[in-house]
Design an enzyme around this catalytic site. Structure first.
Site, mmCIF file in Angstrom:
data_model
loop_
_atom_site.group_PDB
_atom_site.id
_atom_site.type_symbol
_atom_site.label_atom_id
_atom_site.label_comp_id
_atom_site.label_asym_id
_atom_site.label_seq_id
_atom_site.Cartn_x
_atom_site.Cartn_y
_atom_site.Cartn_z
ATOM 1 N N SER A 220 26.065 -57.526 56.949
ATOM 2 C CA SER A 220 25.216 -57.260 55.793
ATOM 3 C C SER A 220 25.398 -55.809 55.371
ATOM 4 O O SER A 220 25.335 -54.904 56.197
ATOM 5 C CB SER A 220 23.747 -57.565 56.120
ATOM 6 O OG SER A 220 23.344 -56.916 57.306
ATOM 7 N N GLY A 222 23.779 -54.357 52.441
ATOM 8 C CA GLY A 222 22.809 -53.969 51.425
ATOM 9 C C GLY A 222 23.249 -54.359 50.028
ATOM 10 O O GLY A 222 23.620 -55.504 49.765
ATOM 11 N N GLY A 225 26.518 -56.277 49.299
ATOM 12 C CA GLY A 225 26.667 -57.702 49.546
ATOM 13 C C GLY A 225 26.870 -58.062 51.000
ATOM 14 O O GLY A 225 26.458 -57.338 51.911
ATOM 15 N N GLY A 251 18.027 -59.266 56.195
ATOM 16 C CA GLY A 251 19.003 -59.691 57.195
ATOM 17 C C GLY A 251 18.558 -60.941 57.922
ATOM 18 O O GLY A 251 19.379 -61.811 58.265
ATOM 19 N N ASP A 252 17.253 -61.074 58.153
ATOM 20 C CA ASP A 252 16.723 -62.264 58.813
ATOM 21 C C ASP A 252 16.909 -63.499 57.934
ATOM 22 O O ASP A 252 17.146 -64.602 58.430
ATOM 23 C CB ASP A 252 15.246 -62.080 59.133
ATOM 24 C CG ASP A 252 14.986 -60.819 59.949
ATOM 25 O OD1 ASP A 252 15.848 -60.470 60.780
ATOM 26 O OD2 ASP A 252 13.943 -60.181 59.744
#
Length: 309
Positions: A220, A222, A225, A251-252
């Protein structure tokens, strides 16, 4: 059934304010207490999408009861182990100037006896689940190789594991070869020991982890992308444009989306597209561990996927 593991859950106290000024009195506009921790957030999103979830981990005190009561209320099968210490609280301050400030408590000290009770329950839980998500930091008193131990137990039972953690817990965990890991760029830099300056650097570093036995590495980045790397190659999903309200938990949402895609047998292209749309939807909502299902569907067609080398 999906099993989520949260070894250091938290009550997320989310505040909004105009701006946060160090050394000054800051008056908050709104407050909200939310059951949190990375694995808890994953479970919340899975339940929102209608997937059966068993959630386990370590909970203590009144904050622990708050989290367990909430998870029961959304229909998760709770298999938490009680500990003597108080489950931590985290503070997320969302300022109108665009800054998000997080203050994270360390969490309770967990004894060897408490941990072994948890592991015994975990061994029983994995026999009833198809896929296991191990997420977040580890509480004090727990060795950094705990995820390595838990992944080995899952592998012995031929279960798929997704690992999302950081620092030494991540370094030790990948030695047990989970099916997928989801580091952010800084966490990947920690693993490789040097700065990654562009997407090609990130893809190369993730590719080396795949060569060492990780089937899929999803990074990830931010606003840049998501990058999905496997032995078949690398795919980059550009982040769709949304008005970001709260990026905590994005992120989860990626991990939850991949868990769903794996159970449904989706290919790499479809899985990445779905995860990027889900993460963007998560960023547009105030509460961490929550997505707009309507917005996720709308964004799906707007996600651009590009093959990298």
């Amino acid at each position: 059934m999906i099993l989520t593991v949260t070894l250091n859950p938290a009550v997320d106290k989310t505040y909004t304010t105009g701006s946060l000024i160090l050394g000054q009195v800051n008056r908050l506009e709104t407050t909200q207490n939310i059951a949190g921790g990375k694995g808890v957030n994953v479970a919340k999103i899975l339940r929102q999408c209608g997937y059966p979830v068993t959630t386990c981990g370590l909970l203590g005190g009144y904050t622990g009861l708050f989290i367990e009561d909430y998870m029961n209320s959304i229909g998760a099968d709770c298999r938490f182990t009680r500990v003597a210490g108080e489950t931590r609280s985290n503070i997320n301050v969302l300022a109108k100037d665009g800054y998000v400030t997080e203050l994270l408590e360390p969490g309770p000290e967990v004894s060897d006896e408490e941990l072994e009770i948890f592991v015994k329950g975990y061994e029983e839980a994995i026999t009833r689940c198809e896929l296991i998500v191990l997420s977040g930091s580890i509480a004090r008193g727990i060795r950094s190789d705990i995820y390595k131990r838990l992944i080995k137990l899952a592998n012995d039972n031929q279960k798929i594991c997704i690992l999302d953690t950081s620092a030494e817990a991540l370094r030790c965990g990948i030695e047990a070869h989970p099916y997928m890991i989801k580091p952010n760029q800084k966490e990947l830099e920690y693993l490789v020991g040097h700065k990654l300056t562009d997407i090609e650097d990130v893809a190369d570093a993730a590719g080396k982890l795949c060569e060492e036995g990780i089937a899929k590495v999803v990074v990830s980045m931010g606003s840049k992308g998501l990058l999905s790397v496997s032995r078949e190659g690398a795919l980059w999903a550009k982040a769709p444009s949304v008005k970001a309200v709260n990026t905590v938990g994005c992120g989860d949402s990626v991990v939850a989306s991949y868990a769903m895609s794996m159970l449904e047998g989706e290919d790499d292209f479809s899985s990445l597209k779905r995860a990027a749309a889900t993460a963007a939807s998560s960023a547009s909502t105030f509460q961490s561990g929550e997505i707009s299902l309507r917005l996720s569907k709308e964004l799906l067609d707007k996600v651009q996927i590009e093959k990298r080398k």
